[in-house]
Design a protein around this motif. Structure first.
Motif, mmCIF file in Angstrom:
data_model
loop_
_atom_site.group_PDB
_atom_site.id
_atom_site.type_symbol
_atom_site.label_atom_id
_atom_site.label_comp_id
_atom_site.label_asym_id
_atom_site.label_seq_id
_atom_site.Cartn_x
_atom_site.Cartn_y
_atom_site.Cartn_z
ATOM 1 N N GLU A 12 -50.856 84.013 -8.306
ATOM 2 C CA GLU A 12 -51.758 83.860 -9.451
ATOM 3 C C GLU A 12 -50.952 83.648 -10.733
ATOM 4 N N ILE A 13 -49.885 84.423 -10.893
ATOM 5 C CA ILE A 13 -49.034 84.276 -12.074
ATOM 6 C C ILE A 13 -48.366 82.903 -12.074
ATOM 7 N N VAL A 14 -47.849 82.484 -10.930
ATOM 8 C CA VAL A 14 -47.185 81.179 -10.812
ATOM 9 C C VAL A 14 -48.153 80.052 -11.156
ATOM 10 N N GLU A 15 -49.355 80.112 -10.619
ATOM 11 C CA GLU A 15 -50.329 79.050 -10.886
ATOM 12 C C GLU A 15 -50.785 79.048 -12.337
ATOM 13 N N VAL A 29 -38.887 81.300 -6.249
ATOM 14 C CA VAL A 29 -39.524 82.397 -6.967
ATOM 15 C C VAL A 29 -38.583 83.592 -6.826
ATOM 16 N N CYS A 30 -38.126 84.128 -7.955
ATOM 17 C CA CYS A 30 -37.211 85.264 -7.941
ATOM 18 C C CYS A 30 -37.953 86.507 -8.426
ATOM 19 N N LEU A 62 -38.397 82.561 -1.599
ATOM 20 C CA LEU A 62 -38.579 83.818 -2.319
ATOM 21 C C LEU A 62 -37.237 84.535 -2.354
ATOM 22 N N GLU A 63 -36.673 84.679 -3.549
ATOM 23 C CA GLU A 63 -35.433 85.434 -3.727
ATOM 24 C C GLU A 63 -35.801 86.824 -4.224
ATOM 25 N N ILE A 64 -35.233 87.822 -3.587
ATOM 26 C CA ILE A 64 -35.517 89.195 -3.977
ATOM 27 C C ILE A 64 -34.231 89.856 -4.451
ATOM 28 N N VAL A 65 -34.288 90.392 -5.662
ATOM 29 C CA VAL A 65 -33.178 91.161 -6.225
ATOM 30 C C VAL A 65 -33.604 92.623 -6.137
ATOM 31 N N LEU A 107 -41.785 89.646 -11.611
ATOM 32 C CA LEU A 107 -41.426 88.247 -11.402
ATOM 33 C C LEU A 107 -40.361 87.920 -12.434
ATOM 34 N N LYS A 108 -39.162 87.636 -11.980
ATOM 35 C CA LYS A 108 -38.025 87.439 -12.878
ATOM 36 C C LYS A 108 -37.923 86.000 -13.349
#
Length: 113
Positions: A12-15, A29-30, A62-65, A107-108
């Protein structure tokens, strides 16, 4: 599995950002996930491609830190890293800890076309 709902929220945030900034494709998406956030990174990696199908993030990575949990020990006056809530201070053994970091997911950044 609340990770599916979290991935839907990310989409939702991305869109919304795509509408605001006029981009049409997301490559990466990080996301930052704190150790104390109760979010399973592996479940996120599983859910994200499912949620992204037929969206502007279809095929995105999807990159996860993963961020550590950090707390302030009131007994020894130190900032310490903790793996879970209610763990003792690794320096002095006290349980008088105030969590200061590692509770959130955010969401970075997005890599877009």
């Amino acid at each position: 599995m609340h990770e599916m709902a979290l991935c839907e929220g990310i989409m939702e945030i991305v869109e919304e950002e795509a509408r605001r900034r006029s981009f049409s494709k997301v490559r990466t998406v990080c996301v930052e996930i704190g150790a104390l956030s109760h979010v399973d990174a592996e479940a996120m990696k599983f859910c994200f491609p499912v949620v992204a199908v037929r969206t502007i993030a279809d095929g995105a990575v999807l990159e996860i830190v993963e961020l550590p949990g950090v707390a302030w020990c009131m007994a020894c006056s130190r900032s310490v890293e903790i793996a879970q809530r209610y763990a003792p201070c690794p320096c002095c053994g006290s349980y008088k800890l105030q969590v200061t970091a590692g509770e959130k997911m955010r969401l970075k950044e997005l890599e877009i076309d």
